[in-house]
Design a protein around this motif. Structure first.
Motif, PDB file in Angstrom:
ATOM      1  N   PRO A  89       0.812  -1.221   0.000  1.00 57.46           N
ATOM      2  CA  PRO A  89       0.000   0.000   0.000  1.00 57.46           C
ATOM      3  C   PRO A  89       0.844   1.269   0.000  1.00 57.46           C
ATOM      4  O   PRO A  89       0.441   2.286  -0.581  1.00 57.46           O
ATOM      5  N   ALA A  90       2.021   1.208   0.625  1.00 53.50           N
ATOM      6  CA  ALA A  90       2.900   2.384   0.611  1.00 53.50           C
ATOM      7  C   ALA A  90       3.331   2.712  -0.820  1.00 53.50           C
ATOM      8  O   ALA A  90       3.333   3.886  -1.232  1.00 53.50           O
ATOM      9  N   ALA A  91       3.659   1.684  -1.599  1.00 51.21           N
ATOM     10  CA  ALA A  91       4.047   1.897  -2.995  1.00 51.21           C
ATOM     11  C   ALA A  91       2.863   2.405  -3.811  1.00 51.21           C
ATOM     12  O   ALA A  91       3.030   3.253  -4.712  1.00 51.21           O
ATOM     13  N   ALA A  92       1.660   1.906  -3.519  1.00 50.03           N
ATOM     14  CA  ALA A  92       0.464   2.380  -4.224  1.00 50.03           C
ATOM     15  C   ALA A  92       0.224   3.859  -3.931  1.00 50.03           C
ATOM     16  O   ALA A  92      -0.093   4.640  -4.845  1.00 50.03           O
ATOM     17  N   GLN A  93       0.400   4.246  -2.681  1.00 47.37           N
ATOM     18  CA  GLN A  93       0.228   5.655  -2.317  1.00 47.37           C
ATOM     19  C   GLN A  93       1.271   6.530  -2.995  1.00 47.37           C
ATOM     20  O   GLN A  93       0.964   7.629  -3.475  1.00 47.37           O
ATOM     21  N   ASP A  94       2.503   6.050  -3.053  1.00 45.07           N
ATOM     22  CA  ASP A  94       3.566   6.812  -3.706  1.00 45.07           C
ATOM     23  C   ASP A  94       3.240   7.093  -5.175  1.00 45.07           C
ATOM     24  O   ASP A  94       3.610   8.133  -5.716  1.00 45.07           O
ATOM     25  N   ARG A  95       2.545   6.136  -5.793  1.00 46.33           N
ATOM     26  CA  ARG A  95       2.187   6.287  -7.205  1.00 46.33           C
ATOM     27  C   ARG A  95       0.843   6.990  -7.400  1.00 46.33           C
ATOM     28  O   ARG A  95       0.420   7.224  -8.532  1.00 46.33           O
ATOM     29  N   GLY A  96       0.158   7.298  -6.317  1.00 48.36           N
ATOM     30  CA  GLY A  96      -1.146   7.936  -6.426  1.00 48.36           C
ATOM     31  C   GLY A  96      -2.250   6.997  -6.880  1.00 48.36           C
ATOM     32  O   GLY A  96      -3.279   7.448  -7.397  1.00 48.36           O
ATOM     33  N   LEU A  97      -2.061   5.685  -6.679  1.00 43.71           N
ATOM     34  CA  LEU A  97      -3.084   4.720  -7.074  1.00 43.71           C
ATOM     35  C   LEU A  97      -4.193   4.659  -6.021  1.00 43.71           C
ATOM     36  O   LEU A  97      -3.926   4.698  -4.819  1.00 43.71           O
ATOM     37  N   SER A  98      -5.429   4.546  -6.477  1.00 43.03           N
ATOM     38  CA  SER A  98      -6.551   4.313  -5.579  1.00 43.03           C
ATOM     39  C   SER A  98      -6.647   2.810  -5.337  1.00 43.03           C
ATOM     40  O   SER A  98      -6.648   2.039  -6.302  1.00 43.03           O
TER      41      SER A  98
END
Length: 317
Positions: A89-98
């Motif tokens: 989830p940290a990587a998803a947040q870094d990429r701005g993914l929902s």
């Protein structure tokens, strides 16, 4: 062969079987995400370990990938029911993914216990199977070295923690109840002060399905377990039957059934792993009915009424 010439077979159908609340919730999360946001919705790893379920969701617009870097920008992504390391989830947040997290709440409970134990300075002995997504996800909640994996009784006898007086244990939620008890007996004998979780980590659905198989196995000549070969809880159901002295076969679909297995079988047990839908159970029974007159009987050892809430934003989809 006419119906009057068919041999008879007794079917003992275990209950509970099939979908658990965590699997049902995970599938609903993917379906509702597609309803709300349109296809495609990406899913990291199989949402649950069942090909039929995965293929059904693919047909609705889900795209399954192994890793987050295969997810394009600007789309929604779902994390599987088995749980993921914090880095995902940290990587998803870094990429701005929902993203929507479909981790089973009972797995999340183990994650939070791990964090609290490590914060309290305890070393965790984690009972589970190497490489299983749930184990990878749980280890990914705490710093490297904070947990030691225990897979077997031999591991339990051999482990040499640095501070034997400051230990705790946790377990994967889909383990064999009997195997886990044997491992814990060794750990608790060796380390009398080891801290146990407040409640059993093996989930209610895993325990209930194993108990239901145990209840029918000794009355059966063969037990069929409907589930995937990479499904931990399905594999454990076959092991439970065999531990009771009854042969067991793990199959994914009705087409996997070999009628030679049924030669000489008077009573056949049937169950399904927690990620296998009831439609697959009926499919197998219908295939058996093409060759046999069936006397079908349900053997219920527990009733389940647990339902888990969906993530915020998906409840009213």
């Amino acid at each position: 062969m006419t119906d009057s010439q068919k041999p008879c077979i007794e079917l003992l159908i275990a209950a509970p079987r099939g979908f658990c609340a965590g699997v049902d919730r995970a599938i609903q999360i993917v379906e509702r995400a597609i309803e709300l946001h349109g296809a495609p919705v990406y899913v990291r790893h199989e949402i649950v370990h069942n090909k039929y379920v995965v293929d059904t969701l693919k047909a609705k617009g889900a795209v399954f990938v192994d890793e987050l870097d295969q997810v394009p920008d600007g789309v929604h992504v779902v994390f599987s029911a088995h749980g993921v390391p914090k880095s995902v989830p940290a990587a998803a947040q870094d990429r701005g993914l929902s993203y929507f997290d479909a981790t089973c709440p009972l797995v999340s409970k183990v994650h939070r216990q791990a964090e609290r134990l490590v914060a309290a300075g305890r070393q965790i002995l984690f009972i589970g199977h190497a490489g299983h997504p749930e184990v990878i996800g749980t280890f990914g909640q705490v710093p490297t070295g904070a947990m030691t994996l225990i897979e077997t009784e031999e591991d339990a006898r051999a482990v040499t923690p640095a501070d034997p007086g400051n230990l705790a244990f946790l377990t994967q939620t889909t383990l064999s109840v009997d195997d886990t008890a044997a491992i814990l007996a060794i750990l608790q004998e060796r380390f009398p002060d080891i801290v146990a979780p407040k409640a059993d980590d093996i989930c209610y659905a895993t325990s209930n399905r194993q108990a239901a198989v145990r209840a029918i196995a000794t009355s059966c000549d063969l037990v069929l377990v409907i589930g995937a070969p990479n499904s931990s809880n399905s594999l454990r159901l076959a092991e439970v039957a065999e531990r009771e002295g009854t042969s067991a076969k793990l199959i994914q679909r009705a087409d996997d059934l070999d009628f030679e297995w049924l030669w000489g079988v008077g009573t056949l047990g049937i169950t399904a792993g927690a990620s296998a839908p009831e439609v697959l159970v009926r499919e197998v029974i219908d295939r058996i009915a093409t060759r046999y007159d069936i006397n079908e009987r349900m053997v219920e050892t527990a009733q389940e009424s647990i339902v888990f809430k969906l993530p915020r934003g998906l409840e009213a989809a």
